[in-house]
Write an enzyme that holds these catalytic residues in place. Structure first.
Site, mmCIF file in Angstrom:
data_model
loop_
_atom_site.group_PDB
_atom_site.id
_atom_site.type_symbol
_atom_site.label_atom_id
_atom_site.label_comp_id
_atom_site.label_asym_id
_atom_site.label_seq_id
_atom_site.Cartn_x
_atom_site.Cartn_y
_atom_site.Cartn_z
ATOM 1 N N ASP A 1 0.840 -1.200 0.000
ATOM 2 C CA ASP A 1 0.000 0.000 0.000
ATOM 3 C C ASP A 1 0.875 1.251 0.000
ATOM 4 O O ASP A 1 1.996 1.247 0.529
ATOM 5 C CB ASP A 1 -0.898 0.020 1.241
ATOM 6 C CG ASP A 1 -1.916 -1.103 1.245
ATOM 7 O OD1 ASP A 1 -2.133 -1.716 0.180
ATOM 8 O OD2 ASP A 1 -2.490 -1.373 2.327
ATOM 9 N N ARG A 2 0.348 2.314 -0.555
ATOM 10 C CA ARG A 2 1.111 3.559 -0.687
ATOM 11 C C ARG A 2 1.736 4.039 0.635
ATOM 12 O O ARG A 2 2.909 4.418 0.668
ATOM 13 C CB ARG A 2 0.212 4.652 -1.273
ATOM 14 C CG ARG A 2 0.945 5.949 -1.556
ATOM 15 C CD ARG A 2 0.090 6.923 -2.335
ATOM 16 N NE ARG A 2 0.938 7.992 -2.879
ATOM 17 C CZ ARG A 2 0.630 8.749 -3.920
ATOM 18 N NH1 ARG A 2 -0.495 8.572 -4.553
ATOM 19 N NH2 ARG A 2 1.463 9.676 -4.344
#
Length: 244
Positions: free
Chosen positions: A63-64
């Site tokens: 995830d970012r």
């Protein structure tokens, strides 16, 4: 000084494995922001003086707002075989997560059934199987307390989107900075304190066992937790033990 989007942890003809900075997308989304894949293709093109398109594909995602190890394949053979390792769960993954609330049990296994809302990019966890759900399992261990927060070591068994974030939140321990899953305030840099720390696998082409570690982010809150990290480099039993 702007932090680097990645640092190289392992590289050969078939694989490039990097330590991703929090805040960098692995693959493109509607923001059109530059991705880790873009940065790494540029790195390969420059280092090996490769004109034209560089073959480089992420085998999985982070995830970012998460930092840590991301595996890229540099050949189609490497991509196919690494994806097979992930599919068969023959890759051993260890994450560190910082939470505010102490888990009720020092160690445990969490099993949930996850449903992802693709429009909202949000995952809900259910105790029992529901329509459209995917089973998610992880093991965790509490490593210690510092600065009023707890450090957990997490070993996912499955690899579902947002799995660690939503499963820890479901036991009342949202990850520090993770507003999406219930933490009360954001981190200043919009990261969350979840780090993909170790990977252990047998190289799909060389057939050697690979032990990889991603240094913790160079950020004051993270760095105080280094005292929980013994020297892991020569630990041949990493896949069977908890660090700490």
């Amino acid at each position: 000084m702007k932090k680097k989007p990645f640092s190289v942890v392992y590289e050969d003809n078939h694989l490039l494995i990097v330590n991703k900075a929090a805040g960098v997308l692995v693959q493109g989304d509607k923001t059109k922001d530059k991705t880790l894949t873009d940065y790494c293709r540029e790195y390969i093109a420059k280092k090996y003086n490769k004109p034209g398109d560089v073959f480089l594909h992420p085998v999985h995602r982070l995830d970012r707002p998460v930092s840590g190890l991301v595996v890229f394949a540099r050949t189609s053979k490497g991509l196919e075989r690494m994806m097979e390792l992930f599919r068969k769960r023959d890759i051993h993954k260890v994450y560190w997560a910082i939470v505010k609330n102490r888990p009720k049990e020092e160690t445990g296994k969490l099993t949930h059934y996850l449903v992802k809302d693709e429009v909202k990019n949000f995952v809900t966890a259910h105790e029992k199987e529901v329509e459209g759900s995917q089973k998610a399992e992880l093991n965790y261990k509490t490593l210690g307390k510092l600065n009023d927060h707890w450090l957990l070591e997490v070993r996912p068994v499955s690899g579902r989107p947002h799995q660690i974030r939503v499963q820890l939140a479901s036991m009342g321990c949202p990850i520090r900075g993770d507003l999406k899953y219930g933490f009360h305030k954001p981190n200043p840099d919009a990261s969350i304190n979840l780090h993909a720390f170790h990977l252990v696998f047998v190289h799909p082409i060389k057939k050697e066992k690979i032990f990889l570690r991603a240094a913790l982010p160079e950020e004051a809150f993270w760095e105080q937790y280094l005292e929980f990290e013994p020297v892991r480099g020569k630990d041949q039993h990493l896949e069977n033990t908890f660090s700490g």
